[in-house]
Design an enzyme around this catalytic site. Structure first.
Site, PDB file in Angstrom:
ATOM      1  N   PRO A   5      57.708  10.879  65.822  1.00 22.47           N
ATOM      2  CA  PRO A   5      57.926  10.004  64.667  1.00 22.47           C
ATOM      3  C   PRO A   5      58.714   8.746  65.024  1.00 22.47           C
ATOM      4  O   PRO A   5      59.752   8.823  65.659  1.00 22.47           O
ATOM      5  CB  PRO A   5      58.724  10.877  63.701  1.00 22.47           C
ATOM      6  CG  PRO A   5      58.501  12.275  64.132  1.00 22.47           C
ATOM      7  CD  PRO A   5      58.182  12.240  65.595  1.00 22.47           C
ATOM      8  N   GLU A   6      58.180   7.603  64.659  1.00 23.30           N
ATOM      9  CA  GLU A   6      58.898   6.348  64.814  1.00 23.30           C
ATOM     10  C   GLU A   6      59.155   5.799  63.412  1.00 23.30           C
ATOM     11  O   GLU A   6      58.910   6.483  62.425  1.00 23.30           O
ATOM     12  CB  GLU A   6      58.084   5.370  65.678  1.00 23.30           C
ATOM     13  CG  GLU A   6      57.843   5.908  67.092  1.00 23.30           C
ATOM     14  CD  GLU A   6      57.172   4.904  68.021  1.00 23.30           C
ATOM     15  OE1 GLU A   6      57.416   3.701  67.884  1.00 23.30           O
ATOM     16  OE2 GLU A   6      56.402   5.343  68.891  1.00 23.30           O
TER      17      GLU A   6
END
Ligand SMILES: [Zn+2]
Length: 304
Positions: A5-6
């Site tokens: 996840p960014e």
């Protein structure tokens, strides 16, 4: 290829959770994994959280920040595989479903619904901060928020001017700017036409401005893309499309650059797989040298 996840993924989680949590209090909290809250006792953290009413669900970079009316905040970092799921009727562990072995915590809200946290690789963290700690804790760990209207190229320039590390490594450092990881660093540098191994301090003002712009554009595109798959989205593997269809360079080794048609190349930078266009993103001072000198340079840089 695992995608961690960014910023866009965490922003999507935030948008989904905000209407569920805001104005509600944590009626019951169960934390099943001591790793989630360490070094703090999970039972104690759970007890502290009970009764807290959510004022807003905020985000800074990859941190999800559940801000309570008391001024305290629960800082959630999903790391590799953390995810949050809301169940309207709190039926996660009832009925005939097998208990989820990767469930780490459950928050039951005052309306009877549940928010379940699951994490296969268990790198995610929950940290309860007291009012006076919240901002100092976050400011010490992450730089400015790239999607803030007030975030300017000069802010990025200030963080890059003394960095001799490759620009790719500098962008992965969360203190440079918040929330950019491996995917969006590559996407931003392709948009900016900057080679990922260019020393950060050697970027021209125009290049810094292009990276700033490229970063914001690629992050916004990521938020839009996540938003369009919001309905059935589940972190981190809920990617319904293929990576090469969704990104400009990330995961597209050997496929044509969408700007010039040159096959996208993959190297290592900052110890990470890095995709770029060898024609659009030329390393200054190496443009005329044989292509065989480039891989050894990247190996040397990634090992330090
Ligand atoms: Zn190209």
């Amino acid at each position: 290829m695992a995608s961690v996840p960014e910023l866009p993924e965490v922003e999507t989680v935030r948008r989904r959770l905000a209407p569920v949590l805001t104005g509600h209090s944590f009626a019951r909290v169960q934390i099943d994994d001591a790793r989630l809250t360490r070094p703090f006792d999970p039972v104690e953290v759970a007890r502290e959280l009970e009764g807290e009413r959510v004022q807003l669900v905020d985000r800074r970079g990859k941190y999800l920040i559940v801000r309570f009316e008391s001024g305290r905040a629960l800082l959630i970092h999903l790391r590799m595989t953390g995810s949050l799921r809301h169940a309207q009727h709190g039926d996660e562990q009832r009925g005939d479903e097998e208990p989820d072995p990767h469930r780490r915590a459950v928050v039951t809200l005052d309306d009877g619904s549940d928010v379940t946290y699951r994490d296969v690789r268990r790198f995610g963290t929950w940290l309860l901060l007291e009012p006076a700690e919240v901002d100092t804790y976050i400011d010490a760990r992450v730089g400015r928020e790239p999607l803030d209207a007030a975030y300017r190229a000069k802010h990025l320039a200030e963080r890059l001017e003394k960095r001799r590390a490759p620009i790719k490594a500098a962008l992965l450092d969360q203190r440079t700017v918040a929330g950019v990881g491996n995917i969006y660093a590559d996407e931003a540098l392709w948009r900016a036409k900057v080679h990922p191994l260019t020393p950060a301090s050697e970027l021209t003002p125009d290049e810094v401005a292009a990276v700033h712009k490229g970063m914001r554009e690629s992050l916004r595109a990521g938020v839009r893309r996540q938003g369009s798959t919001l309905r059935d989205y589940r972190l981190p593997d809920g990617s319904s499309g293929r990576a090469q269809d969704r990104f400009e360079v990330y995961g597209r080794a050997g496929e044509p650059c969408r700007r010039c048609g040159t096959p996208i190349d993959k190297i290592r930078a900052a110890g990470r797989g890095t995709w770029y266009c060898p024609s659009c993103q030329v390393l200054r001072g190496y443009a005329a040298s044989s292509s065989s000198s480039r891989p050894s340079r990247s190996r040397r840089q990634s090992s330090v």
